[in-house]
Design a protein around this motif. Structure first.
Motif, PDB file in Angstrom:
ATOM      1  N   GLY A  76       0.646  -1.062   0.084  1.00 16.26           N
ATOM      2  CA  GLY A  76      -0.081  -0.114   0.060  1.00 16.26           C
ATOM      3  C   GLY A  76       1.021   1.187   0.005  1.00 16.26           C
ATOM      4  N   TYR A  77       2.195   1.080   0.346  1.00 16.62           N
ATOM      5  CA  TYR A  77       2.925   2.478   0.635  1.00 16.62           C
ATOM      6  C   TYR A  77       3.660   2.721  -0.804  1.00 16.62           C
ATOM      7  CZ  TYR A  77       6.228  -1.086   1.980  1.00 16.62           C
ATOM      8  OH  TYR A  77       6.826  -2.281   2.065  1.00 16.62           O
ATOM      9  N   ASP A  78       3.743   1.899  -1.774  1.00 13.23           N
ATOM     10  CA  ASP A  78       4.672   2.104  -2.836  1.00 13.23           C
ATOM     11  C   ASP A  78       3.885   2.023  -4.114  1.00 13.23           C
ATOM     12  OD1 ASP A  78       7.251   0.155  -4.175  1.00 13.23           O
ATOM     13  OD2 ASP A  78       6.889   2.093  -4.649  1.00 13.23           O
ATOM     14  N   THR A  79       3.642   3.156  -4.632  1.00 13.65           N
ATOM     15  CA  THR A  79       2.487   3.107  -5.731  1.00 13.65           C
ATOM     16  C   THR A  79       3.277   3.674  -6.924  1.00 13.65           C
ATOM     17  OG1 THR A  79       2.249   5.645  -4.963  1.00 13.65           O
ATOM     18  CG2 THR A  79       0.780   3.896  -4.334  1.00 13.65           C
ATOM     19  N   THR A  80       4.512   3.830  -6.998  1.00 19.93           N
ATOM     20  CA  THR A  80       5.191   4.376  -8.252  1.00 19.93           C
ATOM     21  C   THR A  80       6.069   3.133  -8.851  1.00 19.93           C
ATOM     22  OG1 THR A  80       7.450   4.563  -6.941  1.00 19.93           O
ATOM     23  CG2 THR A  80       5.997   6.490  -7.086  1.00 19.93           C
ATOM     24  N   GLY A  81       6.089   3.029 -10.059  1.00 22.49           N
ATOM     25  CA  GLY A  81       6.827   2.175 -10.925  1.00 22.49           C
ATOM     26  C   GLY A  81       8.306   2.337 -10.909  1.00 22.49           C
ATOM     27  N   SER A  87      16.584   8.167  -8.765  1.00 21.12           N
ATOM     28  CA  SER A  87      17.402   8.463  -7.632  1.00 21.12           C
ATOM     29  C   SER A  87      18.390   7.195  -7.069  1.00 21.12           C
ATOM     30  CB  SER A  87      17.084   9.301  -6.434  1.00 21.12           C
ATOM     31  OG  SER A  87      16.031   8.536  -5.973  1.00 21.12           O
ATOM     32  N   VAL A  88      17.671   6.145  -7.226  1.00 25.33           N
ATOM     33  CA  VAL A  88      18.262   4.988  -6.595  1.00 25.33           C
ATOM     34  C   VAL A  88      18.747   3.838  -7.786  1.00 25.33           C
ATOM     35  CG1 VAL A  88      16.944   4.714  -4.512  1.00 25.33           C
ATOM     36  CG2 VAL A  88      15.975   3.790  -6.232  1.00 25.33           C
ATOM     37  N   ARG A  89      18.634   4.290  -9.023  1.00 30.81           N
ATOM     38  CA  ARG A  89      19.182   3.399  -9.898  1.00 30.81           C
ATOM     39  C   ARG A  89      20.499   4.082 -10.630  1.00 30.81           C
ATOM     40  NH1 ARG A  89      15.501  -0.021 -12.708  1.00 30.81           N
ATOM     41  NH2 ARG A  89      13.565  -0.210 -11.489  1.00 30.81           N
ATOM     42  N   VAL A 122      18.641  -6.364 -21.976  1.00 34.45           N
ATOM     43  CA  VAL A 122      19.267  -5.105 -21.280  1.00 34.45           C
ATOM     44  C   VAL A 122      18.091  -4.391 -20.419  1.00 34.45           C
ATOM     45  CG1 VAL A 122      20.423  -2.850 -21.671  1.00 34.45           C
ATOM     46  CG2 VAL A 122      21.112  -4.719 -22.878  1.00 34.45           C
ATOM     47  N   SER A 123      17.057  -3.922 -21.225  1.00 33.21           N
ATOM     48  CA  SER A 123      16.002  -3.255 -20.455  1.00 33.21           C
ATOM     49  C   SER A 123      15.420  -4.192 -19.309  1.00 33.21           C
ATOM     50  CB  SER A 123      15.193  -2.728 -21.416  1.00 33.21           C
ATOM     51  OG  SER A 123      14.714  -3.367 -22.272  1.00 33.21           O
ATOM     52  N   TYR A 127      14.836  -2.927 -15.600  1.00 28.68           N
ATOM     53  CA  TYR A 127      13.807  -2.618 -14.863  1.00 28.68           C
ATOM     54  C   TYR A 127      13.501  -3.739 -13.812  1.00 28.68           C
ATOM     55  CZ  TYR A 127      13.236   1.156 -18.038  1.00 28.68           C
ATOM     56  OH  TYR A 127      13.617   2.282 -18.832  1.00 28.68           O
ATOM     57  N   ALA A 128      14.177  -4.941 -13.842  1.00 27.82           N
ATOM     58  CA  ALA A 128      13.999  -5.939 -12.742  1.00 27.82           C
ATOM     59  C   ALA A 128      15.015  -5.563 -11.706  1.00 27.82           C
ATOM     60  CB  ALA A 128      14.175  -7.300 -13.391  1.00 27.82           C
ATOM     61  N   GLY A 129      15.802  -4.693 -11.912  1.00 23.75           N
ATOM     62  CA  GLY A 129      16.702  -4.361 -10.784  1.00 23.75           C
ATOM     63  C   GLY A 129      18.051  -5.171 -10.927  1.00 23.75           C
ATOM     64  N   ASN A 130      18.321  -5.918 -12.090  1.00 21.98           N
ATOM     65  CA  ASN A 130      19.447  -6.583 -12.077  1.00 21.98           C
ATOM     66  C   ASN A 130      20.650  -5.782 -12.889  1.00 21.98           C
ATOM     67  OD1 ASN A 130      21.353  -8.624 -12.399  1.00 21.98           O
ATOM     68  ND2 ASN A 130      20.208 -10.186 -13.627  1.00 21.98           N
ATOM     69  N   TYR A 131      21.100  -4.929 -12.244  1.00 20.78           N
ATOM     70  CA  TYR A 131      21.949  -3.951 -13.238  1.00 20.78           C
ATOM     71  C   TYR A 131      23.225  -4.607 -13.627  1.00 20.78           C
ATOM     72  CZ  TYR A 131      18.963  -0.803 -10.237  1.00 20.78           C
ATOM     73  OH  TYR A 131      18.091  -0.388  -9.898  1.00 20.78           O
TER      74      TYR A 131
END
Length: 171
Positions: A76-81, A87-89, A122-123, A127-131
């Protein structure tokens, strides 16, 4: 006065002032949010809060991971994609998709398809967080695009040199 919300027992709690957070003894990996912060982030990433725990640790804590039981449910507290969290990527590595398509059309269908698969990965990884996976897929896509291009340029150069020698000899 600025107020912060925190995640306590996997639930949002607050609002709290900086003084209240200091008495609560929050840790650097405590997840916080305020009105001027785009998304929930670890407290060590908020400049105003670093003084609360600067002396308690000498290393940066790991980033917050949603517990597995909540990963399947939308919290309920994380509504952004994922795209809304710049800032964290780290920046996304190049995909080479256009070049992969050009290689597929003009040079080699098999090698081009391999390059397209890596380009799409790559994308997907990013987007899955696997940099690291995204960086690896980018390097592979670049390799599968460059190799046939270098072979084509080498053959073209050899053909031009052969044609020039043939023209000189037959002249």
């Amino acid at each position: 006065m600025k107020q912060y919300y925190i995640i306590r027992n996997d639930q949002p709690a607050g609002p709290y002032t900086i003084e209240e957070l200091a008495t609560m003894g929050i840790k650097p990996d405590t997840i916080v949010w305020a009105e001027d912060i785009a998304d929930w982030i670890p407290a060590y990433q908020v400049n105003e809060l670093t003084s609360l725990f600067a002396s308690t640790t000498s290393q940066t804590p790991p980033p917050y991971q949603v517990p597995y039981s909540q990963a399947t449910e939308a919290p309920g507290y994380d509504t952004t994609g994922p795209k809304d969290r710049p800032s964290v990527r780290p920046p996304m590595p190049p995909t080479y998709l256009t070049w992969s398509i050009l290689v597929t059309i003009f040079l080699s269908r098999i090698i081009g398809i391999i390059a397209i698969v890596y380009s799409v990965q790559v994308s997907s990884c990013y987007y899955a967080g696997n940099y690291e996976g995204a960086a690896y897929a980018s390097r592979q896509a670049r390799q599968w695009v460059r190799v046939p291009a270098y072979i084509f340029l080498g053959l073209l150069l050899a053909g031009l040199i052969g044609g020039l020698f043939g023209w000189i000899i037959n002249r």
